[in-house]
Scaffold this active site. Structure first.
Site, PDB file in Angstrom:
ATOM      1  N   ASP A 354       6.312  -0.455  -1.817  1.00  0.00           N
ATOM      2  CA  ASP A 354       7.153   0.604  -1.253  1.00  0.00           C
ATOM      3  C   ASP A 354       7.674   1.527  -2.352  1.00  0.00           C
ATOM      4  OD1 ASP A 354       8.330   1.977   0.786  1.00  0.00           O
ATOM      5  OD2 ASP A 354      10.075   0.668   0.945  1.00  0.00           O
ATOM      6  N   HIS A 371       1.270   8.501  -3.100  1.00  0.00           N
ATOM      7  CA  HIS A 371       0.281   7.508  -2.655  1.00  0.00           C
ATOM      8  C   HIS A 371      -0.875   7.436  -3.656  1.00  0.00           C
ATOM      9  CE1 HIS A 371       2.608   7.076   0.886  1.00  0.00           C
ATOM     10  NE2 HIS A 371       2.284   8.246   1.422  1.00  0.00           N
ATOM     11  N   LEU A 463     -10.701 -13.897  -6.965  1.00  0.00           N
ATOM     12  CA  LEU A 463      -9.519 -13.346  -6.296  1.00  0.00           C
ATOM     13  C   LEU A 463      -9.920 -12.772  -4.940  1.00  0.00           C
ATOM     14  CD1 LEU A 463      -6.505 -12.287  -6.415  1.00  0.00           C
ATOM     15  CD2 LEU A 463      -7.469 -10.149  -7.270  1.00  0.00           C
TER      16      LEU A 463
END
Ligand code: IPE
Ligand code: IPE
Ligand code: MG
Length: 589
Positions: A354, A371, A463
């Site tokens: 955030d 973003h 991962l």
């Protein structure tokens, strides 16, 4: 295998069972180097064992399903213990640990077998194909992983996926035709109604084991189809000659099997047809010579025996360098990840990224620039996750609530997402990409791209990076509830006996482990509809930094902080506290 006599006996049993139950597969396995054969026998014997449990007609359907369920649960437990009382699972667990095979991939296929115990009907080919592929592909993927670990990857070109899947459809259909008599004896007709309806009377005749012109015609039609699917000359294009030889031989054996089905005529309803010994020898003798030559081109890497076999598969990236994958670029400061004591590292970190908007605002930039900067932070944090050996990183990228934002911001965000996934920044890293969320409202090109990336990275193991896009926690729970309702309506589940485990198995991503650490940047202290099922016992960690200012060192700080937390899971402080769900349940890691 070392000196462990029970393990040697377990592998011997797997070998005997494969030979007795599936001579063609046994012959194929003989084409791989001796060091790889025990793992292949263990995989085949396990697949056969579980099929036998589901087919055991001495028991009622619900008992058979329960037996399969028990087998799956025992496997999960035994993977944690590294040992088993059942010889086939003993060999399978040893194979998984020795070759670092991720058996969680089998979970969906095993659950299908459990549900097969109740019998199946397929309305059409797509339904049949979905079942066949979900059932077979995970096993073949494990075999491909095995070859990969041995240093001979069974590389498939991206455009070969379709032919690969169709080849496996051919394999399944040949198998279905071969086993017709056994399935019919149990009142199972594992062929789509769509094709049976083309030959009126065929379905009834088959169910009553009556040979009729309609039956003869449907079998001719199906053998033709199987032959077509098995015949895929482009499948092995670009493949190493050793696995290519195995694929060719497999196709030859399947064709011989289909010939046997054709010449069996009515006797196909009485027992499984087998090709003549001479036919098999004609295929196998030259194949053996070709395979031996092909394998001599590349030395096979065999994992060290026993003492190197740990209770749990090691984190591949850190302990076993894989020549095919690069290490991530180092942080510009040269800083290395902290050494966190074993048992204090989280398995699964989920991040609410955030603060992008505020970051842009502070600089007088439009929100989408925030973003864009956030996407760079994601790359950084993924590098840090690989370096510290984290197994699962889940990132909140776009929520179902984010549709409330201005259309221009949504548009820019989705375009940015498309370009980031299409740039494929983790192409050379051992990162498996997954997407969690709904396809509705997302642009179809983004959905296609995400699915393609999921597919092309699905054999990667270090991962798992799950991107939550168009994700909402309540939406996820609602979908699970609907799936559960469908299972109960079909009679697969008793509504009075639904457990938490049943619920979890109906979530859209049933293999996603519980979140150990939930981290939110951007100075807000709420969870905003993120992973409600998985975070019930997560450690919460809130930081004031805005997401675009974040780098891998912040992840390492988060993981260090996690190591200081006392996790009790409802027990008292003196009980073992740090066991994450993944440690309790390695099938989820
Ligand atoms: C998080 O940043 C990214 C997304 C929700 C897509 P925000 O865009 O929410 O940033 P703030 O909270 O407005 O600063
Ligand atoms: C949560 O951030 C969603 C993502 C990070 C994708 P938001 O910024 O949308 O959350 P709220 O609205 O402040 O709770
Ligand atoms: Mg926000």
């Amino acid at each position: 295998m070392g000196d462990d006599p029970s393990l040697r006996a377990a592998y011997r049993l797997c070998r005997r069972q494969t030979k007795a139950q599936d001579p063609a597969q046994y012959a194929l396995i003989q084409l791989v180097p001796a060091a790889l054969r025990p793992a292949c026998w263990a995989l085949w014997a396990a697949a056969n064992a579980i099929d036998d449990l589901a087919d055991d007609r001495t028991a009622a359907a619900f008992e058979r399903a329960a037996q399969v369920e028990e087998w799956i649960t025992a496997l999960e437990r035994e993977l944690a213990d590294g040992a088993s009382t059942d010889p086939i699972r003993h060999a399978l667990v040893d194979t998984a640990l020795r070759w670092r095979l991720d058996l969680t991939r089998l979970h969906g296929a095993l659950l299908l077998v459990r549900d097969d115990a109740h019998g199946r009907r397929f309305p059409d080919w797509p339904a049949w194909r979905a079942w066949a592929r979900d059932n077979l592909l995970p096993w073949f993927d494990l075999l491909r992983d095995l070859f990969d670990r041995a240093g001979v990857p069974v590389a498939l070109r991206l455009d070969s996926w379709e032919v690969y899947e169709q080849f496996l459809d051919g394999f399944r259909l040949t198998d279905t035709l071969t086993d017709l008599s056994a399935d019919l004896a149990q009142h199972d007709l594992l062929l789509p109604d769509e094709v049976l309806n083309q030959y009126p009377g065929a379905a009834d005749d088959l169910m009553y084991l009556r040979w009729s012109p309609a039956v003869a015609e449907v079998i001719t039609h199906l053998t033709g189809l199987a032959r077509q699917w098995v015949n895929q000359p482009s499948l092995t294009r670009g493949m190493h000659p050793a696995p290519a030889t195995i694929c060719h031989t497999m196709a030859d054996l399947l064709r011989a099997q289909l010939d046997a089905v054709t010449s069996a005529g009515p006797s196909i309803l009485r027992g499984p047809p087998r090709p003549a010994l001479l036919t098999s020898t004609r295929i196998l003798a030259p194949a053996r010579a070709r395979a031996a030559l092909a394998w001599s081109l590349t030395p096979v890497t065999v994992p060290p025996p026993k003492d190197a076999v740990r209770r749990r598969p090691p984190v591949p990236h850190r302990t076993v360098p894989r020549s095919t994958f690069r290490t991530p670029p180092a942080h510009p400061s040269g800083q290395q990840p902290p050494k966190i004591p074993a048992g204090q590292t989280p398995t699964h970190v989920a991040v609410i990224m955030d603060g992008n908007g505020r970051w842009a605002q502070q600089r007088g930039l439009p929100r989408h620039e925030g973003h864009r900067a956030g996407a760079t932070a994601v790359r950084e944090v993924v590098y840090g996750a690989l370096e510290i050996g984290l197994r699962h990183l889940t990132i909140y990228t776009f929520s179902t609530e984010n549709w409330k934002r201005a259309p221009e911001e949504i548009d820019a965000l989705l375009r940015l997402l498309h370009s980031e996934v299409s740039a494929n920044p983790f192409r050379d890293l051992d990162v498996r990409l997954r997407w969690h969320g709904g396809a509705d409202r997302l642009p179809t090109d983004l959905v296609d791209l995400l699915r393609m990336r999921e597919h092309s990275t699905r054999t990667r193991t270090a991962l798992t990076l799950t991107m939550c896009i168009n994700y909402g926690g309540r939406d996820e729970i609602t979908r699970a509830a609907a799936a559960l309702a469908r299972s109960t309506a079909r009679g697969h589940l008793n509504p009075n006996l639904i457990s938490e485990k049943d619920f979890a198995q109906h979530l859209p991503h049933p293999d996603m482990p519980d979140v150990d650490l939930l981290w939110r940047t951007g100075n807000e202290q709420r969870t905003s509809n993120f992973l409600p099922w998985h975070t019930t016992y997560a450690e919460l960690y809130f930081t004031p930094n805005l997401w675009p200012d974040t780098d891998r060192r912040d992840l390492w700080l988060a993981i260090t902080e996690y190591g200081r937390r006392q996790r009790r899971h409802g027990a008292t402080a003196s009980m073992p506290t740090r066991a994450s769900r993944a440690e309790a349940d390695p099938c989820d890691s």
